[in-house]
Design a protein around this motif. Structure first.
Motif, PDB file in Angstrom:
ATOM      1  N   ARG A 163       0.839  -1.200   0.000  1.00  0.00           N
ATOM      2  CA  ARG A 163       0.000   0.000   0.000  1.00  0.00           C
ATOM      3  C   ARG A 163       0.880   1.258   0.000  1.00  0.00           C
ATOM      4  NH1 ARG A 163      -5.407   0.681   1.612  1.00  0.00           N
ATOM      5  NH2 ARG A 163      -5.926   2.791   2.308  1.00  0.00           N
ATOM      6  N   GLU A 164       1.949   1.218   0.765  1.00  0.00           N
ATOM      7  CA  GLU A 164       2.881   2.346   0.814  1.00  0.00           C
ATOM      8  C   GLU A 164       3.490   2.599  -0.561  1.00  0.00           C
ATOM      9  OE1 GLU A 164       6.870   3.660   3.394  1.00  0.00           O
ATOM     10  OE2 GLU A 164       5.860   1.748   3.773  1.00  0.00           O
ATOM     11  N   VAL A 165       3.881   1.525  -1.235  1.00  0.00           N
ATOM     12  CA  VAL A 165       4.447   1.654  -2.579  1.00  0.00           C
ATOM     13  C   VAL A 165       3.404   2.184  -3.552  1.00  0.00           C
ATOM     14  CG1 VAL A 165       5.375   0.361  -4.544  1.00  0.00           C
ATOM     15  CG2 VAL A 165       6.246  -0.081  -2.240  1.00  0.00           C
ATOM     16  N   ALA A 166       2.166   1.702  -3.440  1.00  0.00           N
ATOM     17  CA  ALA A 166       1.103   2.166  -4.330  1.00  0.00           C
ATOM     18  C   ALA A 166       0.888   3.669  -4.201  1.00  0.00           C
ATOM     19  CB  ALA A 166      -0.199   1.424  -4.018  1.00  0.00           C
ATOM     20  N   LEU A 167       0.939   4.185  -2.985  1.00  0.00           N
ATOM     21  CA  LEU A 167       0.778   5.626  -2.771  1.00  0.00           C
ATOM     22  C   LEU A 167       1.901   6.408  -3.436  1.00  0.00           C
ATOM     23  CD1 LEU A 167      -0.352   5.709   0.982  1.00  0.00           C
ATOM     24  CD2 LEU A 167      -1.743   6.173  -1.030  1.00  0.00           C
ATOM     25  N   GLU A 168       3.119   5.895  -3.339  1.00  0.00           N
ATOM     26  CA  GLU A 168       4.254   6.593  -3.951  1.00  0.00           C
ATOM     27  C   GLU A 168       4.186   6.525  -5.473  1.00  0.00           C
ATOM     28  OE1 GLU A 168       5.932   8.476  -2.238  1.00  0.00           O
ATOM     29  OE2 GLU A 168       5.497   7.749  -0.231  1.00  0.00           O
ATOM     30  N   VAL A 169       3.698   5.400  -6.002  1.00  0.00           N
ATOM     31  CA  VAL A 169       3.498   5.308  -7.456  1.00  0.00           C
ATOM     32  C   VAL A 169       2.513   6.384  -7.902  1.00  0.00           C
ATOM     33  CG1 VAL A 169       2.472   3.894  -9.286  1.00  0.00           C
ATOM     34  CG2 VAL A 169       4.066   2.857  -7.663  1.00  0.00           C
ATOM     35  N   ALA A 170       1.432   6.567  -7.128  1.00  0.00           N
ATOM     36  CA  ALA A 170       0.425   7.574  -7.471  1.00  0.00           C
ATOM     37  C   ALA A 170       0.984   8.986  -7.405  1.00  0.00           C
ATOM     38  CB  ALA A 170      -0.777   7.439  -6.546  1.00  0.00           C
ATOM     39  N   ARG A 171       1.994   9.183  -6.595  1.00  0.00           N
ATOM     40  CA  ARG A 171       2.618  10.507  -6.497  1.00  0.00           C
ATOM     41  C   ARG A 171       3.625  10.750  -7.624  1.00  0.00           C
ATOM     42  NH1 ARG A 171       2.756   9.065  -0.617  1.00  0.00           N
ATOM     43  NH2 ARG A 171       1.045  10.233   0.343  1.00  0.00           N
ATOM     44  N   GLY A 172       3.810   9.739  -8.470  1.00  0.00           N
ATOM     45  CA  GLY A 172       4.664   9.897  -9.633  1.00  0.00           C
ATOM     46  C   GLY A 172       6.113   9.528  -9.436  1.00  0.00           C
ATOM     47  N   LEU A 173       6.446   8.874  -8.329  1.00  0.00           N
ATOM     48  CA  LEU A 173       7.834   8.502  -8.075  1.00  0.00           C
ATOM     49  C   LEU A 173       8.249   7.301  -8.913  1.00  0.00           C
ATOM     50  CD1 LEU A 173       7.276  10.365  -5.628  1.00  0.00           C
ATOM     51  CD2 LEU A 173       8.729   8.837  -4.260  1.00  0.00           C
ATOM     52  N   THR A 174       9.492   7.282  -9.336  1.00  0.00           N
ATOM     53  CA  THR A 174      10.050   6.134 -10.033  1.00  0.00           C
ATOM     54  C   THR A 174      10.402   5.059  -9.002  1.00  0.00           C
ATOM     55  OG1 THR A 174      12.330   6.915  -9.850  1.00  0.00           O
ATOM     56  CG2 THR A 174      11.057   7.674 -11.757  1.00  0.00           C
ATOM     57  N   ASN A 175      10.744   3.877  -9.476  1.00  0.00           N
ATOM     58  CA  ASN A 175      11.125   2.801  -8.554  1.00  0.00           C
ATOM     59  C   ASN A 175      12.319   3.207  -7.696  1.00  0.00           C
ATOM     60  OD1 ASN A 175       9.103   1.130  -9.427  1.00  0.00           O
ATOM     61  ND2 ASN A 175      10.387  -0.087 -10.785  1.00  0.00           N
ATOM     62  N   ALA A 176      13.302   3.853  -8.312  1.00  0.00           N
ATOM     63  CA  ALA A 176      14.491   4.272  -7.565  1.00  0.00           C
ATOM     64  C   ALA A 176      14.124   5.299  -6.499  1.00  0.00           C
ATOM     65  CB  ALA A 176      15.536   4.846  -8.520  1.00  0.00           C
ATOM     66  N   GLN A 177      13.248   6.222  -6.826  1.00  0.00           N
ATOM     67  CA  GLN A 177      12.824   7.236  -5.853  1.00  0.00           C
ATOM     68  C   GLN A 177      12.019   6.621  -4.721  1.00  0.00           C
ATOM     69  OE1 GLN A 177      10.826   9.755  -8.695  1.00  0.00           O
ATOM     70  NE2 GLN A 177      12.509  11.221  -8.774  1.00  0.00           N
ATOM     71  N   ILE A 178      11.173   5.626  -5.065  1.00  0.00           N
ATOM     72  CA  ILE A 178      10.402   4.933  -4.028  1.00  0.00           C
ATOM     73  C   ILE A 178      11.343   4.193  -3.089  1.00  0.00           C
ATOM     74  CG2 ILE A 178       8.713   3.109  -3.586  1.00  0.00           C
ATOM     75  CD1 ILE A 178       7.398   3.848  -6.250  1.00  0.00           C
ATOM     76  N   ALA A 179      12.355   3.544  -3.658  1.00  0.00           N
ATOM     77  CA  ALA A 179      13.326   2.812  -2.844  1.00  0.00           C
ATOM     78  C   ALA A 179      13.989   3.739  -1.832  1.00  0.00           C
ATOM     79  CB  ALA A 179      14.371   2.156  -3.742  1.00  0.00           C
ATOM     80  N   ALA A 180      14.360   4.934  -2.272  1.00  0.00           N
ATOM     81  CA  ALA A 180      15.011   5.891  -1.374  1.00  0.00           C
ATOM     82  C   ALA A 180      14.035   6.426  -0.329  1.00  0.00           C
ATOM     83  CB  ALA A 180      15.591   7.046  -2.188  1.00  0.00           C
ATOM     84  N   ALA A 181      12.807   6.739  -0.757  1.00  0.00           N
ATOM     85  CA  ALA A 181      11.831   7.334   0.155  1.00  0.00           C
ATOM     86  C   ALA A 181      11.332   6.349   1.201  1.00  0.00           C
ATOM     87  CB  ALA A 181      10.652   7.888  -0.636  1.00  0.00           C
ATOM     88  N   CYS A 182      11.235   5.080   0.817  1.00  0.00           N
ATOM     89  CA  CYS A 182      10.650   4.068   1.714  1.00  0.00           C
ATOM     90  C   CYS A 182      11.701   3.151   2.346  1.00  0.00           C
ATOM     91  CB  CYS A 182       9.624   3.231   0.948  1.00  0.00           C
ATOM     92  SG  CYS A 182       8.234   4.186   0.308  1.00  0.00           S
ATOM     93  N   TYR A 183      12.967   3.451   2.106  1.00  0.00           N
ATOM     94  CA  TYR A 183      14.058   2.658   2.668  1.00  0.00           C
ATOM     95  C   TYR A 183      13.946   1.188   2.290  1.00  0.00           C
ATOM     96  CZ  TYR A 183      14.481   6.919   5.398  1.00  0.00           C
ATOM     97  OH  TYR A 183      14.599   8.241   5.768  1.00  0.00           O
ATOM     98  N   MET A 184      13.765   0.958   0.984  1.00  0.00           N
ATOM     99  CA  MET A 184      13.716  -0.391   0.437  1.00  0.00           C
ATOM    100  C   MET A 184      14.791  -0.537  -0.622  1.00  0.00           C
ATOM    101  SD  MET A 184       9.639  -0.851  -0.340  1.00  0.00           S
ATOM    102  CE  MET A 184       8.365  -0.378   0.812  1.00  0.00           C
ATOM    103  N   SER A 185      15.131  -1.769  -0.953  1.00  0.00           N
ATOM    104  CA  SER A 185      16.023  -2.000  -2.080  1.00  0.00           C
ATOM    105  C   SER A 185      15.218  -1.875  -3.364  1.00  0.00           C
ATOM    106  CB  SER A 185      16.651  -3.392  -1.993  1.00  0.00           C
ATOM    107  OG  SER A 185      15.665  -4.393  -2.215  1.00  0.00           O
TER     108      SER A 185
END
Length: 218
Positions: A163-185
């Protein structure tokens, strides 16, 4: 593959795309009715699709392509920016929506982004979608209470991190940006996106964003 009923447009797009070192135009079509057979024969990675064509239009053709067992990516390239066209294209499974006056380098970059799994929307398309969501009159058509309830129920299928990733996708973040924002690989983000698409029975990231928008979460 290029799909457009205007021979001059097809010729210009072919010259432009063929000049890119990593691209090859394998087929052209003048009408949606030709597309499914040509896609089966040539197996293009992406179809650059016009909307208004004689016979089968680009929106109906996109739906047909995205229902195939191994769906081909579709990038809409058109002159129309009405919210109805944009929403229908994205719901049909198009991975992007560009206008024909987009500069050639940006069209080439958009093709690369779609093939890399990133959604592409022209500035005008984004503005029109925002206006549709913000306008209470248009909301009665584009985002009814029923659609909002369905979107919320869809998102309830997701785990907390999905769900957290889905929200970031909706905000227009790329996979790399989501990884940095959510502390994921990066592989973890990609896996979450894949799981979201499967759980919600969606075709691409743009449709994830639409579900989140309809749920009223962004």
């Amino acid at each position: 593959m290029i799909v457009d009923d205007d021979p001059l447009v097809r010729s210009g797009l072919r010259l432009m795309l063929s000049a890119a070192p990593d691209m090859q135009v394998v087929a052209e079509a003048t009408d949606g009715s030709e597309v499914v057979e040509l896609v089966a024969r040539h197996r293009p990675d992406l179809v650059l699709m016009d909307i208004r064509m004689p016979g089968l239009d680009g929106l109906a053709t996109t739906e047909l392509l995205r229902r195939r067992p191994e769906p081909t990516q579709v990038l809409i390239l058109t002159t129309f920016t009405t919210d109805g066209y944009i929403l229908r294209a994205l719901r049909a499974g198009a991975a992007g929506y560009l206008l024909k006056h987009t500069p050639p380098p940006q069209i080439i970059e958009a093709v690369r982004n779609v093939l890399a799994g990133e959604p592409v929307l022209s500035k005008e398309a984004v503005q029109q979608l925002i206006a549709t969501v913000a306008d209470p009159v248009q909301q009665t058509v584009a985002d009814t209470d029923r659609e909002q309830k369905e979107a919320v129920e869809l998102l309830d299928r997701l785990g907390e991190r999905e769900r957290e990733v889905a929200l970031e996708v909706a905000r227009g973040l790329t996979n790399a940006q989501i990884a940095a924002a959510c502390y994921m690989s990066l592989p973890t983000v990609k896996a979450h996106v894949s799981h979201i698409l499967t759980k919600l029975d969606l075709n691409n990231r743009v449709q994830i964003a639409l579900v989140v928008y309809r749920a009223g979460l962004v």
